[in-house]
Design an enzyme around this catalytic site. Structure first.
Site, short mmCIF file in Angstrom:
data_model
loop_
_atom_site.label_atom_id
_atom_site.label_comp_id
_atom_site.label_asym_id
_atom_site.label_seq_id
_atom_site.Cartn_x
_atom_site.Cartn_y
_atom_site.Cartn_z
CG ASP A 178 -0.86 -0.33 8.08
OD1 ASP A 178 -1.79 0.62 8.09
OD2 ASP A 178 0.67 0.01 7.72
CB ALA A 211 1.24 -2.26 4.53
CE LYS A 250 0.30 1.15 4.48
NZ LYS A 250 1.21 2.49 4.58
O1 C5P Z 1 -1.32 -1.50 14.75
P1 C5P Z 1 0.48 -1.25 13.99
O2 C5P Z 1 1.48 -2.67 14.59
O3 C5P Z 1 0.87 -1.62 12.57
O4 C5P Z 1 1.49 -0.51 14.73
C1 C5P Z 1 2.93 -0.03 14.49
C2 C5P Z 1 3.39 1.28 15.32
O5 C5P Z 1 2.81 2.04 14.91
C3 C5P Z 1 2.46 1.23 16.75
O6 C5P Z 1 2.94 0.59 17.73
C4 C5P Z 1 2.14 3.19 17.44
O7 C5P Z 1 3.77 3.02 17.51
C5 C5P Z 1 2.67 2.94 15.55
N1 C5P Z 1 1.14 3.91 15.85
C6 C5P Z 1 0.59 4.59 15.84
N2 C5P Z 1 -0.79 5.09 15.87
C7 C5P Z 1 -1.60 4.54 15.00
C8 C5P Z 1 -0.81 3.31 13.67
C9 C5P Z 1 0.09 2.99 14.25
O8 C5P Z 1 1.64 5.57 16.69
N3 C5P Z 1 -2.87 5.11 14.81
#
Ligand code: C5P
Length: 303
Positions: free
Chosen positions: A142, A106, A13
Site C-alpha cells: 500500500d 494504511a 486510504k
Molecule cells: O505488503 P504488506 O506488507 O502491506 O502486506 C502485509 C501482509 O498482507 C502480507 O504479509 C500478506 O500476508 C498480506 N497480503 C496478501 N496479499 C496482498 C497484500 C498483502 O496476502 N496482495
C-alpha cells in the site's frame, strides 16, 4: 542556529473495492483494488539529526504502542532511502498520527510513504517520483498509493497503480473499533473461508468506475465491495452489527476498510455525514468516529 526540517502530510486510504484473487507463489494474493485517499492525515517531520542514526518519535492516539526501531515501516523507509541515495541514514523523525493504527486505512504505509518524501527533501536526494515509488513498493503493497493519492486502481499485490479520475468529493464517516486487526491474519482467514473453492481472478467493477467518473455517490454506495469483509467479520463479529447500524442510519453504503476493523460509511454530502457521524457515535458500537473527504492528493511537503 536554525535546524533544517521538512514537514510532510500524508493521507489514509479506503478501498472502494477490494477484489482478492488466488494466492501467488510468493504468498501474496493477486488483487484488483480501487483506492481512494481521504483527508485523514498523518504528519511527518524530518529534522537535521542531533546525532548519528535514525531517531524516531511518535505522538497521537495509540502511538505509544508502536515500535520505534526497524520494526516500524517508517524507520525502514528512511534506512532504505539512505541506502539507495548512498547517504548516511541520519535523521530525527517525528510522526504525529491521526490515521487509526492497524485499522485497515494504511496508516503504517502512509508513514513510510511520507518518510521517503520527507527524508529525500531533507537529504537533498533529488530522487524522482518513479524512484520513490519503486522504493515504496519494496516496503509494502500500500506504500506507493500513499505517495500517489487521489483514486487509483491497484493490481499485482496492490502496488501497481493506474490513476482514476473522479468528479467532486465524496463524504465519508469512519467508525473506529477498539484494537486493530492483523492484515496477514485477515488474509489467512479469507483463505480458510474459501478453502476447497476455486477463486476467480480479481476484477474491477464497471459500475464503480462509472460512479467515480460521474461523481454519483448513490451509485458508489451500492458498488462498494470488499472480499476481505467476511474474514474481518469472522474475526470480529460485532463489525456486522456496526455495518447494519450504518445502513439503518441511512449511509449510502458501508464496508470494512481494507483488512479492518475500521468501517467506512459513504454519505450523500457533508451535512449527511455529520448526521451519520452523530448517530454512529451514539450507537455504542464503535470507539469513535471520524469524518473525511476524498479523493485528496498523496504525500506532499507542507513546510
Ligand atoms: O505488503 P504488506 O506488507 O502491506 O502486506 C502485509 C501482509 O498482507 C502480507 O504479509 C500478506 O500476508 C498480506 N497480503 C496478501 N496479499 C496482498 C497484500 C498483502 O496476502 N496482495
Amino acid at each position: 542556529m536554525v535546524t533544517a526540517s521538512v514537514t510532510v502530510r500524508v493521507p489514509a486510504k479506503v478501498n472502494l473495492q477490494l477484489s482478492v484473487g488466488p494466492v501467488r507463489a510468493d504468498g501474496f494474493h493477486e488483487l484488483a483494488t480501487v483506492f481512494q485517499a481521504v483527508n485523514l492525515c498523518d504528519e511527518i517531520v524530518a529534522r537535521e539529526p542531533t546525532g548519528p542514526g535514525i531517531r524516531l518519535t511518535m505522538s497521537g492516539e495509540g502511538s505509544e504502542a508502536l515500535p520505534l526501531d526497524e520494526d516500524n515501516l517508517a524507520y525502514r523507509a528512511a534506512l532504505l532511502l539512505a541506502e539507495a541515495l548512498d547517504v548516511p541514514a541520519d535523521v530525527d523523525l517525528h510522526i504525529h498520527k491521526a490515521i487509526p493504527i492497524a485499522g485497515g486505512m494504511a496508516g503504517g504505509s502512509a508513514d513510510a510513504a511520507g518518510t521517503l518524501l520527507a527524508c529525500d527533501a531533507l537529504w537533498k536526494g533529488g530522487a524522482s517520483r518513479e524512484e520513490l515509488t519503486e522504493l515504496a513498493a519494496a516496503l509494502g503493497s500500500d506504500v506507493p498509493f500513499g505517495l500517489q493519492g487521489g483514486n487509483a486502481i491497484g493490481t499485482g499485490r496492490g502496488e501497481r497503480l493506474t490513476p482514476v479520475l473522479s468528479r467532486g468529493l465524496f463524504s465519508w464517516v469512519f467508525a473506529l473499533a477498539d484494537g486493530g486487526l492483523s492484515t496477514p491474519a485477515v488474509y489467512a482467514e479469507c483463505d480458510r473461508l474459501r478453502e476447497g473453492r476455486s477463486v476467480p481472478d480479481p476484477y474491477v467493477s464497471d459500475i464503480l468506475m462509472q460512479a467515480l467518473a460521474s461523481g454519483d455517490a448513490e451509485l458508489l454506495g451500492k458498488a462498494l465491495h470488499n472480499d476481505l469483509q467476511p474474514a474481518a467479520l469472522a474475526l470480529r463479529p460485532m463489525l456486522g452489527q456496526l455495518l447494519e447500524a450504518g445502513e439503518d442510519y441511512g449511509a449510502l453504503g458501508g464496508l470494512v476498510s481494507g483488512s479492518g476493523p475500521t468501517c467506512a460509511f459513504l454519505a450523500r454530502d457533508e451535512e449527511h455525514a455529520l448526521d451519520l457521524a452523530v448517530a454512529l457515535s451514539g450507537s455504542g458500537l464503535c470507539r469513535s468516529v471520524r469524518r473525511a473527504q476524498g479523493p485528496v492528493p498523496g504525500a506532499r511537503i507542507t513546510g
